[in-house]
Design an enzyme around this catalytic site. Structure first.
Site, PDB file in Angstrom:
ATOM      1  N   TYR A 184      -4.455  62.587  32.248  1.00  0.00           N
ATOM      2  CA  TYR A 184      -5.501  63.380  31.593  1.00  0.00           C
ATOM      3  C   TYR A 184      -6.745  63.404  32.464  1.00  0.00           C
ATOM      4  O   TYR A 184      -6.995  62.505  33.265  1.00  0.00           O
ATOM      5  CB  TYR A 184      -5.827  62.818  30.202  1.00  0.00           C
ATOM      6  CG  TYR A 184      -6.504  61.456  30.213  1.00  0.00           C
ATOM      7  CD1 TYR A 184      -7.895  61.351  30.246  1.00  0.00           C
ATOM      8  CD2 TYR A 184      -5.759  60.282  30.189  1.00  0.00           C
ATOM      9  CE1 TYR A 184      -8.526  60.120  30.254  1.00  0.00           C
ATOM     10  CE2 TYR A 184      -6.379  59.047  30.193  1.00  0.00           C
ATOM     11  CZ  TYR A 184      -7.762  58.956  30.225  1.00  0.00           C
ATOM     12  OH  TYR A 184      -8.387  57.729  30.238  1.00  0.00           O
ATOM     13  N   CYS A 185      -7.527  64.484  32.299  1.00  0.00           N
ATOM     14  CA  CYS A 185      -8.815  64.612  32.974  1.00  0.00           C
ATOM     15  C   CYS A 185      -9.672  65.535  32.121  1.00  0.00           C
ATOM     16  O   CYS A 185      -9.293  65.882  31.003  1.00  0.00           O
ATOM     17  CB  CYS A 185      -8.653  65.121  34.400  1.00  0.00           C
ATOM     18  SG  CYS A 185      -7.781  66.700  34.530  1.00  0.00           S
ATOM     19  N   THR A 186     -10.824  65.933  32.622  1.00  0.00           N
ATOM     20  CA  THR A 186     -11.781  66.670  31.789  1.00  0.00           C
ATOM     21  C   THR A 186     -11.191  67.953  31.214  1.00  0.00           C
ATOM     22  O   THR A 186     -11.147  68.138  29.995  1.00  0.00           O
ATOM     23  CB  THR A 186     -13.049  66.995  32.589  1.00  0.00           C
ATOM     24  OG1 THR A 186     -13.555  65.798  33.180  1.00  0.00           O
ATOM     25  CG2 THR A 186     -14.114  67.598  31.678  1.00  0.00           C
ATOM     26  N   ILE A 213      -9.154  66.663  28.226  1.00  0.00           N
ATOM     27  CA  ILE A 213      -9.885  65.977  27.158  1.00  0.00           C
ATOM     28  C   ILE A 213     -10.640  66.980  26.295  1.00  0.00           C
ATOM     29  O   ILE A 213     -10.786  66.791  25.084  1.00  0.00           O
ATOM     30  CB  ILE A 213     -10.868  64.959  27.769  1.00  0.00           C
ATOM     31  CG1 ILE A 213     -10.133  63.967  28.660  1.00  0.00           C
ATOM     32  CG2 ILE A 213     -11.628  64.205  26.668  1.00  0.00           C
ATOM     33  CD1 ILE A 213     -11.047  63.189  29.598  1.00  0.00           C
TER      34      ILE A 213
END
Length: 302
Positions: A184-186, A213
């Site tokens: 996961y990342c922004t 996210i």
């Protein structure tokens, strides 16, 4: 009345002439009045821009007129006004600088060989089905993870995306090769590449949180598996998904929870570090822990 908005999006698609796309994007952004950061490469586009809602809507309409970007997943959020000090449109070898352009193949369908995309509710289903066999793998740098992350997530020792390949090849995470890794990342762009790098190095059961996210927070807020604040790359510097959110970050001086990053006052350093408004406002802390080690202090009264 002005209503500031910020949009975040990326599209992995082959671009034969990135310089021409750059000039078009520069003209579109200037004409509509948005500011922010736009990166163009042979791999596609990655951008975060902001402005008044009318300006941003005009920009997004213009973006979608170009067929390869027509179906871009554009993520909207509220700005605070003048969220970006300037407009930057650049051509780079990679959309995200992993220093691995030759390891990524991009087609009209996106990045080849990456992890399976999971919508937020599908991530919950995976966790329900496989329990502790599921491991969240943070695709951001350590600074971002200080103030918020998925519960129990593995946070690599990465200061920048350039560090990830070295981290993966170090063997430090080989014990996770039999786990279900959810990257996961922004907004999702970093995981498009990270999941490929993981799979190419023996991690077979790899997934990526679709929409990052941001999309997860839109659906679950702080009632799901996410804890804390989200670091963002604009004037806000952080955002929360609910008023009840409590940042995981701790003030370098007093230890109280805070999502607030400030620059070290040492002109030769200027590193970001966590410092609450009280300690900054009182002048008790202006330099980062590397420049001035913290001294024990009693927490602020409730």
């Amino acid at each position: 009345m002005s209503l500031p908005k910020i949009v975040l999006f990326y599209v992995f698609t082959p671009l034969a002439d990135p310089e021409a796309v750059k000039l078009w994007q520069l003209n579109l952004a200037q004409r509509t009045g948005v500011t922010g950061r736009i990166i163009v490469s042979e791999q596609g586009i990655n951008a975060t821009v902001g402005g008044d809602i009318r300006e941003v809507k005009a920009y997004v309409r213009g973006l979608r007129e170009y067929a390869p970007f027509k179906h871009a997943d554009v993520k909207w959020s509220d700005g605070v006004g003048e969220d970006f000090p300037r407009l930057s449109v650049k051509v780079r070898p990679e959309l995200v600088t992993f220093d691995a352009p030759d390891l990524i193949t991009v087609t009209e369908n996106g990045v080849e060989g990456g992890g399976m995309h999971l919508a937020p509710h599908e991530v919950h289903e995976l966790v329900e089905q496989r329990g502790e066999d599921v491991v969240f793998f943070d695709g951001r740098n350590r600074l971002e993870a200080q103030i918020g992350r998925f519960r129990g997530a593995v946070v690599p020792r990465a200061e920048t995306t350039r560090d990830f390949l070295r981290e993966i090849e170090s063997g430090a995470y080989d014990h996770l090769k039999d786990k279900a890794l959810v990257t996961y990342c922004t907004g999702g762009v970093r995981c498009e590449v990270l999941s490929v790098l993981l799979r190419n190095r023996g991690f077979q059961d790899v997934y990526q949180l679709d929409g990052g996210i941001v999309r997860y927070g839109e659906q679950y807020g702080n009632d799901g598996l996410w804890d804390g604040s989200l670091y963002v790359f604009d004037r806000r510097m952080h955002t929360e998904f609910s008023a009840e959110a409590r940042s995981l970050g701790r003030c370098a001086e007093c230890g109280e929870p805070t999502p607030r990053f400030v620059n070290c006052a040492n002109g030769e350093c200027r590193a970001l570090f966590l410092c609450c408004e009280t300690c900054t406002g009182s002048g008790v802390r202006s330099r980062c822990p590397d420049c001035v080690p913290a001294t024990p202090a009693a927490p602020h009264p409730a």
